[in-house]
Structures are given as C-alpha cells and as structure tokens.
Design a protein around this motif. Structure first.
Motif, PDB file in Angstrom:
ATOM      1  N   LEU A   2      85.716 117.025  14.225  1.00  0.00           N
ATOM      2  CA  LEU A   2      86.234 118.275  14.165  1.00  0.00           C
ATOM      3  C   LEU A   2      86.727 118.545  15.593  1.00  0.00           C
ATOM      4  N   TYR A   3      86.095 118.395  16.454  1.00  0.00           N
ATOM      5  CA  TYR A   3      86.515 118.615  17.886  1.00  0.00           C
ATOM      6  C   TYR A   3      87.574 117.678  18.420  1.00  0.00           C
ATOM      7  N   ALA A   4      87.527 116.384  17.966  1.00  0.00           N
ATOM      8  CA  ALA A   4      88.549 115.473  18.324  1.00  0.00           C
ATOM      9  C   ALA A   4      89.967 115.938  17.535  1.00  0.00           C
ATOM     10  N   GLU A   5      89.848 115.819  16.255  1.00  0.00           N
ATOM     11  CA  GLU A   5      91.065 115.986  15.403  1.00  0.00           C
ATOM     12  C   GLU A   5      91.491 117.401  15.416  1.00  0.00           C
ATOM     13  N   TYR A   6      90.863 118.490  15.519  1.00  0.00           N
ATOM     14  CA  TYR A   6      91.604 119.831  15.353  1.00  0.00           C
ATOM     15  C   TYR A   6      91.554 120.532  16.749  1.00  0.00           C
ATOM     16  N   TYR A   7      90.607 120.414  17.581  1.00  0.00           N
ATOM     17  CA  TYR A   7      90.694 121.068  18.920  1.00  0.00           C
ATOM     18  C   TYR A   7      91.483 120.266  19.845  1.00  0.00           C
ATOM     19  N   LYS A   8      91.459 118.899  19.969  1.00  0.00           N
ATOM     20  CA  LYS A   8      91.946 118.406  20.856  1.00  0.00           C
ATOM     21  C   LYS A   8      93.418 117.679  20.576  1.00  0.00           C
ATOM     22  N   LYS A   9      93.279 117.133  19.155  1.00  0.00           N
ATOM     23  CA  LYS A   9      94.705 116.677  18.808  1.00  0.00           C
ATOM     24  C   LYS A   9      95.469 117.830  18.346  1.00  0.00           C
ATOM     25  N   GLN A  38      95.123 121.064  18.143  1.00  0.00           N
ATOM     26  CA  GLN A  38      95.078 122.223  19.028  1.00  0.00           C
ATOM     27  C   GLN A  38      95.003 123.426  17.983  1.00  0.00           C
ATOM     28  N   ARG A  39      94.271 123.435  17.042  1.00  0.00           N
ATOM     29  CA  ARG A  39      94.057 124.627  16.163  1.00  0.00           C
ATOM     30  C   ARG A  39      92.658 124.374  15.638  1.00  0.00           C
ATOM     31  N   GLY A  40      92.539 125.399  14.940  1.00  0.00           N
ATOM     32  CA  GLY A  40      91.359 125.484  13.877  1.00  0.00           C
ATOM     33  C   GLY A  40      91.721 124.841  12.456  1.00  0.00           C
ATOM     34  N   PHE A  41      90.725 124.897  11.774  1.00  0.00           N
ATOM     35  CA  PHE A  41      90.730 124.064  10.329  1.00  0.00           C
ATOM     36  C   PHE A  41      90.564 124.811   9.160  1.00  0.00           C
ATOM     37  N   THR A  42      90.924 124.618   8.115  1.00  0.00           N
ATOM     38  CA  THR A  42      90.680 125.637   6.947  1.00  0.00           C
ATOM     39  C   THR A  42      89.401 125.098   6.168  1.00  0.00           C
ATOM     40  N   ASP A  43      89.234 125.825   5.281  1.00  0.00           N
ATOM     41  CA  ASP A  43      87.848 125.752   4.563  1.00  0.00           C
ATOM     42  C   ASP A  43      87.916 124.191   3.920  1.00  0.00           C
TER      43      ASP A  43
END
Length: 623
Positions: free
Chosen positions: A449-456, A458-463
């Motif tokens: 989650l850190y690599a895919e959404y925060y770093k790549k 640059q957003r949060g994730f859905t349910d």
C-alpha cells in the motif's frame, strides 16, 4: 477579387482587435508585462499575557489578489477575501468548532482598517481591494488536550487547526509562522522546518502541513536520539521522574522496530511532544511529529512504563499508517466538513494492533505476554453488547456522531473501531500468514500500500482497492474476513484463524451459578447511582434505569456497596430494589440472570503439526 478583398478586411479587423480578446495574464513573445506577484502568508503568534489563556495572531497576507478569484460577487462590485478557521483537526474525527474561541477579529489593508463580516460560523469576509491584508484576532486557549490549544503561565501548546486561519485559494502556497514566546520562555518544539537565520521562525510548504505540525512553547526539557539514521527530538513538559538515558534507548528500540514494518522511513526528522499532566493518556499523530499525553508516574513501574511505550509505538506507527498509507477520504482534507471513511478500523484499529506487535518484535513483550494481549483484546470486544449491533465499518463511518460522543447506552449499541480494529488486524495478519504459507504477513500488505498508493499513485486507496491488495498478498480470497468479520456484527469463527498457528481460543470464565444484575453504579456522597445498564441483563429486562439512585436491596440500605448485596445470589433468584427516580421512590423486583461475560485465553492445540509450529514461530518473531 471580391472574395479576396473581404478576406483581407477580416484579417485587418482581427489584427486590430485580437489583443482585446486575449487573457489579461497571457504573455506573448516580446511582451514586457511583468508576471503576477507571488502571494505569501505569514502568521505572527504571540502570547504577551499567558495567564489569561489567550494567543494573539497576526495574519499577514501579501499579494492576495494574485491567487484569489471570484472576489466581486456583491451587487456593489466591492471585492472581498474570505478568511476561514478549520472546524476539526485531522486524526480526531469530531467537529470541534474552533471558531468559537476566536474574538477581536479585525482587518487592515495597507495600514487602513477595512470592513469585515462574519458570514458563516467559521468564515470572516474582508472587504478590500488591496493586495496586502493584515488580519488580527485572539484565540482563547484553555483546554490542554492533543486536539486543542492551551496557554498559561507555564507553557503554550498550539493545535494549528484551532489557531491559524486560511484562505481557500492560497492553501497550496508556503505558510510561515513567527513565534514570539512569552518573555520568560526560551524553547519551541515543532515538526515545522526552521527558517535559516531567523529566530523562532518556521515554514510549511502548504496549509495542510501547517495544520499537521503542533507547536510547544515554553521551557520544556529536550533530549535527542537517532533511529534508522533519522534524528529524533523529545520535548518533555511537566515534572516526571525518568531515566533519560534509558528512555532515549527505549524510544530508539520502539522506533527502529516500527520502521521494520514498511522498511523505509519517510521523514528527515521527527519530534515527540510529551505532556506530563493529570490524568494523562492519549496521543495524536502528525506528519513528522506527535503529541503524547501521560501522567508524571508513567515511568514509575514496569507496567506503567510499558503502557507509555505502547502509546509511543501507536502514535509513531501512524507516520506510516494514516499519514501516508491512508484511505482515499483522509487527504487532502476538507477542513469545514466531516471527512467520511469506512476504514478507521484500519487506520486506527490496525495501528492499535501494530502497537503491541511492535513492542513484541522490539523485545518488550515475551511471546506468552503477546498471546495474552491478543486474547484480552478479543475478550474486551466480545464482552461489549454493541459488538453484536455495529460492524467495524459502521463504527468507522459513525465516528463523527458516535465515537467521540458516547452516552450511557453506547456500550449496548456501538463498538470501538480501535478495539475491534485491533482484533481484526490480528486476524488479517494470521489470514495472510496462513494463505501464503508463512511467506507474507500484514507487513507485506503495508509495504504494498505504501509503495503503490503513497509513492507511485500519490493518493489514498478505496475500500475495494484495499480488499484486492489484501487478497493479492494473502494469495487467496478472504471472504470470511471481509464479508463477516469486517462488515457485519455476526460472531467470528476465531479458531479458524488461530488453528494454522496451532492455537485455540478457550473461554476460561466457566459457567457460574452466581446471579448477574448487569448494572454499573457510581458512588458519591454515600449514594449509589446507576450509570449504565447492560442490554439483555436482568437490570435491563426488569426496568432499572440509568440515573436511578439505589436506596435498598431486600429491605437493607445499600449505601456505597451494591455488589455486596448481589454477590453470592443464585441465577433465577429475585431481589427487591427500592430506587429514587426523579424524586419518587419505586419498587423494582429483579430476577437475576446468568453472567454472560467471557474471559478468553489462547492455548496450544494437541498434536501440533510441524507446519503449525513453523507458522507460530514466524508469527511471534521467535528466532
């Protein structure tokens, strides 16, 4: 020839009038029009009379017109700028109405006073044509919590959302803060970046970072340590008896263990602000800092000390989970309205799971002690009637109206996303371990989650994105977890999760024949008053109410010890209560029921397999 003449005419007209239709700020080759001036915002924060509990704020806005649009909406065409105060602070999901503490709002433009109106509960409209504005106001600050601001003769603490106003169109620009400490104070602690060569001056890249950076002002003590090559500062306000060398070393152990989860530290520096106040207890996470509240006896016993380190681990792990690994609703923030998500069970609850997990991997908990913590977490939620009413996702969504506003019936109708989420974190970790044959764990989900959404991205994730990620890491579908454990209030088959590590959950409370009343009381001035009634209990069924003063049981005056009159009586026995309800005496016959409370313990399964033993070792970081 006639057609060509008409074309020549049109070209000539366009050449003459095209500049009138171009955008005013457009710069063409050879155009000498200077670029629009860059806007800036600086706050000057002072506290000249701290004993009055007031902060004084001067908000200096330069070149506001350059980034402020739609300013002429009044019928008379007068321009204006809206100045707003947030109504809540991220990490604490309650509308706190910070504007209620503001007074003395005034505005000047180029040194001349201009008119202003309060147009909403948190919005002041300043009528000015000038690019440069100065806003002044005072903030009453006499509530020392991690979510609110405070100042007195001993120190000042700033929760930025409740002190610094903002302009919507300028939230993305740098915001500078100049602190003018009270004359007797020398120290400032904050996660904000200091401005080189300027005393007590700090800068945030935008308003979001400013809101996420509390400020401690006074004569607090500080010590430092380095963990994972990142410098850490600890600012300690209030008297407390602690061994600084030991405490710094244990902070380091906790921080380095926490960093192993994701494997990368996102900060260049980190600040702990610690308040030692009665009764203490609580914390609030920030981007590269946290504020912790504890009491002065936090370090006096081993149990207290571990309890404090648990708080450290929880708030510190938030710098990954929620500040960077986050549901899509939690940033960028709307500071004027609720920001709803179904996933506070993950952001807060799974951080509660990790607080103990981190202390285990750091060596503060033995494997046996950790098993006891997991079992106690399950016991806690299973003993709350609301666990059969509200799911973890519902609890997360209703945080704004229920989580921070409990009443006497809350335990019957709600479950905490902290406590339920901690249990769910344990179960999801076990499900991933079992599904991947010990190759992966909850850590791998956090890393993804850190690599895919925060770093790549640059957003949060859905349910749905979270569920797909969890199932991808586990290597299998997790229907039982997501459909039942997470999204319903139905009973959970705990042993299905513990069996792969060779354990079973056992209720060791036994089936007692002692009768159960199901009411909690408080005693004041010798009077025993009902404070809560458990759903489904004898008291609930037979009509005992919150607020009733219990006068007597079976003809004997109760005084301050109701339990003495109930203990030892059998299931099915009826007791006669006399209560004072709103000034009237009432007689209530109450038939005692079976005690529903459970007490769980994790025990080894007989004939454990080699695979179960191997997974158990992996789960508990046993080398």
């Amino acid at each position: 020839m006639k057609k060509n003449a008409r074309l020549l005419y049109l070209i000539t007209v366009w050449t003459l009038f095209a500049p009138l239709f171009s955008h005013a700020n457009t710069t063409l080759p050879g155009d000498d029009t200077p670029p629009a001036p860059t806007p800036s915002i600086t706050y000057v924060l002072s506290m000249p009379e701290p004993q009055t509990h007031y902060f004084e704020v001067e908000m200096q806005v330069k070149n506001s017109v350059a980034a402020t649009s739609a300013r002429r909406n009044r019928s008379d065409g007068q321009g204006y700028v809206d100045i707003k105060m947030p109504v809540w602070t991220p990490g604490s999901y309650l509308i706190r109405e910070y504007a209620k503490n503001v007074e003395g709002f005034t505005a000047t433009a180029s040194g001349k006073k201009v008119n202003s109106d309060k147009v909403r509960k948190n919005t002041w409209r300043v009528y000015a044509e000038d690019n440069d504005l100065t806003i002044r106001y005072r903030v009453y600050a006499n509530e020392l919590t991690v979510r609110t601001s405070f100042v007195d003769i001993d120190h000042g603490y700033v929760t930025p959302a409740g002190v610094f106003m903002y302009i919507d169109a300028l939230k993305a620009i740098p915001h500078r803060v100049v602190v003018q400490p009270y004359k007797a104070w020398k120290n400032v602690a904050t996660g904000l970046k200091p401005v080189a060569g300027a005393n007590y001056t700090y800068e945030a890249a935008n308003f979001d970072i400013l809101v996420d950076s509390p400020i401690e002002i006074g004569n607090h003590k500080t010590f430092t340590f380095t963990a994972t090559n990142v410098p850490h500062t600890v600012a300690m306000f209030g008297d407390a008896d602690y061994n600084e060398q030991r405490l710094a070393a244990d902070y380091k152990r906790v921080c380095e263990a926490a960093a192993t989860v994701v494997g990368e530290h996102p900060c260049t520096d980190y600040t702990f602000i610690v308040h030692h106040i009665p009764p203490g207890g609580g914390g609030l996470e920030h981007l590269n800092s946290t504020t912790l509240e504890t009491n002065r006896y936090a370090y006096s016993t081993e149990a207290n000390y571990k309890g404090f380190l648990t708080l450290v681990a929880h708030e510190y792990f938030h710098l990954w989970n929620v500040k960077r690994i986050r549901p899509i609703a939690l940033g960028p923030f709307d500071y004027e309205n609720e920001n709803y998500t179904h996933m506070l069970w993950l952001s807060e609850g799974c951080t509660s799971f990790y607080e103990d997990n981190i202390l285990r991997r750091a060596g503060f908990h033995t494997p046996e002690a950790y098993l006891g913590i997991v079992a106690n977490d399950i016991t806690q939620i299973e003993n709350q009637p609301g666990n059969r009413v509200q799911s973890a996702t519902e609890s997360s969504w209703d945080a704004w109206i229920k989580g921070y506003r409990p009443n006497e019936n809350s335990s019957n109708t709600t479950i905490s996303y902290y406590s339920k989420g901690s249990v769910l974190g344990s179960l999801l970790n076990l499900a991933i371990l079992a599904g991947s044959n010990g190759e992966r764990s909850m850590d791998d989900l956090m890393r993804y989650l850190y690599a895919e959404y925060y770093k790549k991205q640059q957003r949060g994730f859905t349910d749905d994105e979270f569920r797909r990620a969890a199932e991808q890491i586990a290597g299998r579908k997790l229907d039982d977890f997501f459909t039942i454990a997470l999204n319903t209030a139905d009973p959970i088959n705990y042993n299905a999760y513990f069996e792969p590590v060779g354990l079973q959950l056992v209720n060791v409370a036994g089936k007692s024949q002692d009768g159960y009343l199901g009411a909690a009381t408080t005693v004041m001035n010798g009077k025993s008053t009902v404070t809560s009634v458990r759903r489904g209990s004898a008291a609930y069924t037979d009509g005992l109410n919150v607020g009733d003063e219990i006068i007597s049981v079976n003809g004997f005056r109760v005084g301050d010890d109701l339990l003495r009159f109930v203990s030892g009586r059998r299931v099915g026995e009826t007791i006669q209560l006399v209560v004072n309800r709103s000034g009237q005496l009432r007689e209530l016959p109450i038939k005692l029921t079976q005690n529903p409370l459970v007490s769980y313990r994790l025990e080894p399964l007989p004939n454990q397999t080699a695979a179960q033993k191997a997974l158990y070792t992996k789960w508990l970081f046993i080398k």
